[in-house]
Design an enzyme around this catalytic site. Structure first.
Site, mmCIF file in Angstrom:
data_model
loop_
_atom_site.group_PDB
_atom_site.id
_atom_site.type_symbol
_atom_site.label_atom_id
_atom_site.label_comp_id
_atom_site.label_asym_id
_atom_site.label_seq_id
_atom_site.Cartn_x
_atom_site.Cartn_y
_atom_site.Cartn_z
ATOM 1 N N GLU A 70 0.512 3.714 1.976
ATOM 2 C CA GLU A 70 1.572 4.364 3.476
ATOM 3 C C GLU A 70 2.978 3.632 3.777
ATOM 4 O O GLU A 70 3.487 3.683 3.607
ATOM 5 C CB GLU A 70 -0.069 4.420 4.298
ATOM 6 C CG GLU A 70 -1.127 5.182 3.534
ATOM 7 C CD GLU A 70 -1.995 4.376 3.369
ATOM 8 O OE1 GLU A 70 -1.390 3.913 2.497
ATOM 9 O OE2 GLU A 70 -3.215 4.536 3.777
ATOM 10 N N HIS A 119 1.033 -1.267 -0.060
ATOM 11 C CA HIS A 119 0.216 0.199 0.406
ATOM 12 C C HIS A 119 0.514 1.519 -0.096
ATOM 13 O O HIS A 119 2.203 1.512 0.549
ATOM 14 C CB HIS A 119 -1.167 -0.187 1.450
ATOM 15 C CG HIS A 119 -2.185 -0.801 0.975
ATOM 16 N ND1 HIS A 119 -3.409 -1.280 2.064
ATOM 17 C CD2 HIS A 119 -2.158 -1.902 0.794
ATOM 18 C CE1 HIS A 119 -3.866 -2.247 1.482
ATOM 19 N NE2 HIS A 119 -2.746 -2.756 1.002
ATOM 20 N N CYS A 121 -5.900 1.883 5.219
ATOM 21 C CA CYS A 121 -6.758 1.158 6.166
ATOM 22 C C CYS A 121 -6.059 0.847 7.365
ATOM 23 O O CYS A 121 -4.683 1.037 7.870
ATOM 24 C CB CYS A 121 -5.827 -0.803 5.117
ATOM 25 S SG CYS A 121 -4.979 -0.937 5.325
ATOM 26 N N CYS A 126 -2.089 0.130 7.997
ATOM 27 C CA CYS A 126 -0.971 0.873 7.081
ATOM 28 C C CYS A 126 -1.880 2.264 8.645
ATOM 29 O O CYS A 126 -0.127 3.145 8.652
ATOM 30 C CB CYS A 126 -1.872 2.150 5.700
ATOM 31 S SG CYS A 126 -1.407 1.319 3.994
HETATM 32 ZN ZN LIG Z 1 -3.549 0.534 3.488
#
Ligand SMILES: [Zn+2]
Length: 167
Positions: free
Chosen positions: A65, A63, A94, A97
């Site tokens: 981040e 992801h 999320c 993250c």
């Molecule tokens: Zn994430």
């Protein structure tokens, strides 16, 4: 269903969040989910810029981040400096993250589209659903303060998601 109210950003926060949104478009062009993140120091130095690369790498943890937080590792930034840094994300982090942001010691988060609005686009496919634990719930469990601002620039942040998910 009612969505949470959009936050107004000052010029500086708007500028860096738009940078994260630019990375979300770059992610999509390269065959990934459209997410981007930028980490900025208190003095305005860009410490990391990243996009979601899970589509390219097959790594489900890729992801935006997480990729940005991992870039900090090579820079040996003092923890008190990270506490005054801001992570800008094109979408609400999320749960994974949010956990990475907690471990990074970054003290401030600004995000674009929030998870409830994004779920409209994600649809019901198992590989597109997210865990419904908000980043604020994760940050609220942290022993150090993590300021969290969003949703913001929602229409701009959502543009990259139009047509990017399966029906
Ligand atoms: Zn994430």
């Amino acid at each position: 269903m009612s969505f949470s109210e959009e936050k107004q950003l000052d010029e500086r926060d708007g500028r860096y969040l738009r940078k994260a949104i630019v990375w979300s478009h770059a992610a999509r062009r390269r065959g990934n989910r459209p997410f981007g993140a930028v980490i900025v120091s208190e003095s305005g130095e860009i410490l990391a810029e990243a996009y979601c690369n899970s589509g390219e790498t097959g790594d489900c943890t890729g992801h935006a981040e997480i990729n940005a937080v991992r870039m900090l590792g090579a820079r040996q930034i003092p923890r008190d400096e990270l506490a005054r840094a801001t992570l800008y994300s094109s979408a609400e982090p999320c749960v994974m993250c949010a956990g990475a942001i907690f471990w990074s010691a970054i003290g401030r988060v600004v995000y674009g589209v929030d998870a409830p609005r994004l779920r409209v686009f994600r649809g019901d496919h198992a590989d597109q659903r997210d865990a419904q634990l908000s980043c604020r719930e994760v940050f609220g469990a942290s022993p150090h303060a993590i300021e969290c601002i969003g949703p913001a620039l929602v229409d701009e942040a959502l543009a990259a998601h139009i047509g990017a998910w399966k029906e």
